[in-house]
Design a protein around this motif. Structure first.
Motif, PDB file in Angstrom:
ATOM      1  N   PHE A 184       0.818  -1.213   0.000  1.00  0.00           N
ATOM      2  CA  PHE A 184       0.000   0.000   0.000  1.00  0.00           C
ATOM      3  C   PHE A 184       0.853   1.264   0.000  1.00  0.00           C
ATOM      4  O   PHE A 184       0.484   2.266  -0.614  1.00  0.00           O
ATOM      5  N   ASN A 185       2.009   1.232   0.666  1.00  0.00           N
ATOM      6  CA  ASN A 185       2.898   2.396   0.621  1.00  0.00           C
ATOM      7  C   ASN A 185       3.446   2.618  -0.787  1.00  0.00           C
ATOM      8  O   ASN A 185       3.507   3.757  -1.274  1.00  0.00           O
ATOM      9  N   ALA A 186       3.822   1.544  -1.456  1.00  0.00           N
ATOM     10  CA  ALA A 186       4.342   1.657  -2.818  1.00  0.00           C
ATOM     11  C   ALA A 186       3.260   2.172  -3.779  1.00  0.00           C
ATOM     12  O   ALA A 186       3.518   3.026  -4.638  1.00  0.00           O
ATOM     13  N   MET A 187       2.054   1.675  -3.599  1.00  0.00           N
ATOM     14  CA  MET A 187       0.905   2.094  -4.422  1.00  0.00           C
ATOM     15  C   MET A 187       0.631   3.586  -4.215  1.00  0.00           C
ATOM     16  O   MET A 187       0.399   4.335  -5.169  1.00  0.00           O
ATOM     17  N   HIS A 188       0.675   4.000  -2.969  1.00  0.00           N
ATOM     18  CA  HIS A 188       0.452   5.410  -2.635  1.00  0.00           C
ATOM     19  C   HIS A 188       1.552   6.294  -3.229  1.00  0.00           C
ATOM     20  O   HIS A 188       1.260   7.331  -3.841  1.00  0.00           O
ATOM     21  N   GLU A 189       2.807   5.888  -3.094  1.00  0.00           N
ATOM     22  CA  GLU A 189       3.928   6.670  -3.622  1.00  0.00           C
ATOM     23  C   GLU A 189       3.857   6.773  -5.140  1.00  0.00           C
ATOM     24  O   GLU A 189       4.059   7.837  -5.722  1.00  0.00           O
ATOM     25  N   PHE A 190       3.554   5.633  -5.767  1.00  0.00           N
ATOM     26  CA  PHE A 190       3.470   5.569  -7.228  1.00  0.00           C
ATOM     27  C   PHE A 190       2.396   6.534  -7.749  1.00  0.00           C
ATOM     28  O   PHE A 190       2.631   7.281  -8.709  1.00  0.00           O
ATOM     29  N   SER A 191       1.245   6.558  -7.106  1.00  0.00           N
ATOM     30  CA  SER A 191       0.173   7.436  -7.589  1.00  0.00           C
ATOM     31  C   SER A 191       0.425   8.896  -7.182  1.00  0.00           C
ATOM     32  O   SER A 191       0.080   9.810  -7.932  1.00  0.00           O
ATOM     33  N   ARG A 192       1.068   9.119  -6.029  1.00  0.00           N
ATOM     34  CA  ARG A 192       1.383  10.485  -5.597  1.00  0.00           C
ATOM     35  C   ARG A 192       2.260  11.177  -6.646  1.00  0.00           C
ATOM     36  O   ARG A 192       2.021  12.321  -7.015  1.00  0.00           O
ATOM     37  N   GLU A 193       3.256  10.444  -7.154  1.00  0.00           N
ATOM     38  CA  GLU A 193       4.132  11.023  -8.184  1.00  0.00           C
ATOM     39  C   GLU A 193       3.361  11.354  -9.461  1.00  0.00           C
ATOM     40  O   GLU A 193       3.566  12.400 -10.069  1.00  0.00           O
ATOM     41  N   ARG A 194       2.467  10.440  -9.847  1.00  0.00           N
ATOM     42  CA  ARG A 194       1.680  10.678 -11.055  1.00  0.00           C
ATOM     43  C   ARG A 194       0.777  11.910 -10.926  1.00  0.00           C
ATOM     44  O   ARG A 194       0.499  12.592 -11.900  1.00  0.00           O
ATOM     45  N   LEU A 195       0.287  12.143  -9.716  1.00  0.00           N
ATOM     46  CA  LEU A 195      -0.704  13.209  -9.520  1.00  0.00           C
ATOM     47  C   LEU A 195      -0.090  14.571  -9.235  1.00  0.00           C
ATOM     48  O   LEU A 195      -0.812  15.578  -9.184  1.00  0.00           O
ATOM     49  N   GLU A 196       1.228  14.619  -9.094  1.00  0.00           N
ATOM     50  CA  GLU A 196       1.891  15.818  -8.599  1.00  0.00           C
ATOM     51  C   GLU A 196       1.488  17.093  -9.344  1.00  0.00           C
ATOM     52  O   GLU A 196       1.241  18.118  -8.729  1.00  0.00           O
ATOM     53  N   THR A 197       1.389  16.988 -10.666  1.00  0.00           N
ATOM     54  CA  THR A 197       1.150  18.200 -11.465  1.00  0.00           C
ATOM     55  C   THR A 197      -0.275  18.270 -12.000  1.00  0.00           C
ATOM     56  O   THR A 197      -0.574  19.129 -12.838  1.00  0.00           O
ATOM     57  N   ILE A 198      -1.144  17.396 -11.534  1.00  0.00           N
ATOM     58  CA  ILE A 198      -2.483  17.320 -12.121  1.00  0.00           C
ATOM     59  C   ILE A 198      -3.505  18.017 -11.232  1.00  0.00           C
ATOM     60  O   ILE A 198      -3.555  17.788 -10.028  1.00  0.00           O
ATOM     61  N   THR A 199      -4.329  18.862 -11.849  1.00  0.00           N
ATOM     62  CA  THR A 199      -5.358  19.574 -11.085  1.00  0.00           C
ATOM     63  C   THR A 199      -6.733  19.221 -11.620  1.00  0.00           C
ATOM     64  O   THR A 199      -6.873  18.738 -12.742  1.00  0.00           O
ATOM     65  N   GLY A 200      -7.749  19.501 -10.836  1.00  0.00           N
ATOM     66  CA  GLY A 200      -9.128  19.205 -11.229  1.00  0.00           C
ATOM     67  C   GLY A 200      -9.511  17.823 -10.759  1.00  0.00           C
ATOM     68  O   GLY A 200      -8.780  16.856 -10.987  1.00  0.00           O
ATOM     69  N   PRO A 201     -10.672  17.696 -10.091  1.00  0.00           N
ATOM     70  CA  PRO A 201     -11.051  16.416  -9.480  1.00  0.00           C
ATOM     71  C   PRO A 201     -11.188  15.260 -10.489  1.00  0.00           C
ATOM     72  O   PRO A 201     -10.692  14.158 -10.221  1.00  0.00           O
ATOM     73  N   LEU A 202     -11.805  15.502 -11.654  1.00  0.00           N
ATOM     74  CA  LEU A 202     -11.965  14.402 -12.619  1.00  0.00           C
ATOM     75  C   LEU A 202     -10.613  13.953 -13.144  1.00  0.00           C
ATOM     76  O   LEU A 202     -10.326  12.753 -13.222  1.00  0.00           O
ATOM     77  N   GLU A 203      -9.769  14.932 -13.490  1.00  0.00           N
ATOM     78  CA  GLU A 203      -8.446  14.610 -14.005  1.00  0.00           C
ATOM     79  C   GLU A 203      -7.635  13.851 -12.948  1.00  0.00           C
ATOM     80  O   GLU A 203      -6.918  12.900 -13.265  1.00  0.00           O
ATOM     81  N   ARG A 204      -7.763  14.281 -11.692  1.00  0.00           N
ATOM     82  CA  ARG A 204      -7.015  13.624 -10.626  1.00  0.00           C
ATOM     83  C   ARG A 204      -7.550  12.209 -10.348  1.00  0.00           C
ATOM     84  O   ARG A 204      -6.775  11.281 -10.112  1.00  0.00           O
ATOM     85  N   LEU A 205      -8.867  12.054 -10.424  1.00  0.00           N
ATOM     86  CA  LEU A 205      -9.446  10.735 -10.177  1.00  0.00           C
ATOM     87  C   LEU A 205      -9.043   9.758 -11.283  1.00  0.00           C
ATOM     88  O   LEU A 205      -8.716   8.594 -11.022  1.00  0.00           O
ATOM     89  N   ILE A 206      -9.054  10.253 -12.522  1.00  0.00           N
ATOM     90  CA  ILE A 206      -8.631   9.403 -13.640  1.00  0.00           C
ATOM     91  C   ILE A 206      -7.144   9.057 -13.516  1.00  0.00           C
ATOM     92  O   ILE A 206      -6.741   7.904 -13.710  1.00  0.00           O
ATOM     93  N   ALA A 207      -6.333  10.049 -13.138  1.00  0.00           N
ATOM     94  CA  ALA A 207      -4.897   9.789 -12.978  1.00  0.00           C
ATOM     95  C   ALA A 207      -4.648   8.781 -11.855  1.00  0.00           C
ATOM     96  O   ALA A 207      -3.769   7.919 -11.960  1.00  0.00           O
ATOM     97  N   LEU A 208      -5.437   8.876 -10.788  1.00  0.00           N
ATOM     98  CA  LEU A 208      -5.265   7.954  -9.662  1.00  0.00           C
ATOM     99  C   LEU A 208      -5.613   6.518 -10.062  1.00  0.00           C
ATOM    100  O   LEU A 208      -4.841   5.588  -9.810  1.00  0.00           O
ATOM    101  N   THR A 209      -6.767   6.342 -10.707  1.00  0.00           N
ATOM    102  CA  THR A 209      -7.160   4.978 -11.066  1.00  0.00           C
ATOM    103  C   THR A 209      -6.278   4.427 -12.193  1.00  0.00           C
ATOM    104  O   THR A 209      -5.981   3.236 -12.217  1.00  0.00           O
ATOM    105  N   ASP A 210      -5.849   5.307 -13.089  1.00  0.00           N
ATOM    106  CA  ASP A 210      -4.855   4.897 -14.095  1.00  0.00           C
ATOM    107  C   ASP A 210      -3.582   4.389 -13.412  1.00  0.00           C
ATOM    108  O   ASP A 210      -3.010   3.366 -13.816  1.00  0.00           O
ATOM    109  N   ALA A 211      -3.135   5.122 -12.400  1.00  0.00           N
ATOM    110  CA  ALA A 211      -1.910   4.736 -11.681  1.00  0.00           C
ATOM    111  C   ALA A 211      -2.121   3.393 -10.975  1.00  0.00           C
ATOM    112  O   ALA A 211      -1.246   2.523 -11.010  1.00  0.00           O
ATOM    113  N   TRP A 212      -3.269   3.222 -10.359  1.00  0.00           N
ATOM    114  CA  TRP A 212      -3.557   1.943  -9.692  1.00  0.00           C
ATOM    115  C   TRP A 212      -3.550   0.795 -10.697  1.00  0.00           C
ATOM    116  O   TRP A 212      -3.028  -0.282 -10.424  1.00  0.00           O
TER     117      TRP A 212
END
Lengths: 207, 207
Positions: A67-95
């Protein structure tokens, strides 16, 4: 000398956790044997006990690491992304990418959702970092009015849960239906479906 | 006398399968003990062996019973329903109601997707009746042009898989997020989400 020993100790500990993840994924907590894990790593059982007092402690280390690795991996992907839909898509894409690259993690999470044990006392002791990531984004979207009022946990179960099925179920649906989760075209096709589902789950209006 | 004995035998067999479903759901195949199942039913271990030669045979009977019951339950619901979208929604609605009413079945299916064993040889030996139901409807919709070209197995994993998470995950997401899958309002809310996801998965156009 001491620094070299510490470094070697850290490497051994990591090797044990890595081997344990494969064994727990393959046979589950109940059937996993510390002897088998020690043998994969090439250490003796007493050396294992130096790092982990028992099977539960070792399992905990595996689950925390996932879970820590999953969290770190998605945190990096989301760093520059704004907007809830864009962030939700980036999060599930990362997962999705995380689980495809680490199918042992997908199997372990699939198992722990079937199990009441071993995390009966505090089931989110390790998963909360990932649950919090999704919950925060969905709540932000609902609060800002971009999302319809939807339960973050329904988005988790109804949409993100499918990521685990995509990874874990490919060999269990019969020869004629088998697919390769890591094949780029197949993965892209599933990613497109996942994005459709995310939009339908959170956006206003009829899908 | 013989008819009465047969009837009693049938009732005992059914009681064994029912008890076994609970035990396999709770602890998984590896940790399940025939002694514990015998004790729940109130028969002795040798009597169990009269009905089932071993744990694998008993597990097979449980898995077969789950998928046959699921298939029968949805077949009745679909009897008078026409049109691929209506039939797909009725099927997934039926699966949702079936799993909510029988959470032991949901846990067993969740487990078997994490396991390579015990159905490594022919993983769809028992599940094919349910897989076929979904596949036939999706293929019919795609062939008629009502559905976009979508893989039935992606609909299974991406949308129907969430039904199992909805049922199995409710107690594993932390106290503040816990819900009751059988509560009518909660179930209706998830059913509405499930229908949105189904429409987004199969209908043409952007969701």
């Amino acid at each position: 000398m001491k620094a070299a020993r510490n470094l070697r100790g850290k490497a051994t500990r990591e090797a044990i956790v890595k081997a344990a993840e494969t064994v727990f994924a393959d046979v589950g907590f109940g059937d996993a044997r510390l002897e088998d894990i020690a043998q994969i790593v090439g250490v003796r059982r007493p050396s294992m006990v130096y790092y982990f007092a028992g099977k539960q402690e070792l399992y905990d280390a595996v689950e925390a690491d996932i879970f820590n690795a999953m969290h770190e991996f998605s945190r990096e992907r989301l760093e520059t992304i704004t907007g809830p839909l864009e962030r939700l898509i980036a999060l599930t894409d990362a997962w999705l990418d995380f689980m495809v690259a680490r199918p042992t993690a997908a199997r372990i999470i699939q198992r722990l959702i079937a199990d009441v044990r071993p995390r009966g006392g505090n089931p989110i002791e390790f998963s909360f970092v990932a649950l919090d990531d999704l919950e925060a984004i969905v709540n932000e979207g609902v609060a800002s009015g971009s999302f319809r009022p939807v339960s973050p946990m329904f988005v988790l179960n109804g949409v993100a849960g499918g990521i685990l099925f995509y990874v874990n179920n490919s060999n269990l649906i019969g020869d004629s239906r088998r697919y390769e989760p890591g094949d780029p075209d197949t993965l892209n096709e599933y990613r497109r479906l996942l994005r459709r589902l995310i939009r339908a789950a959170v956006l206003q209006g009829e899908p």
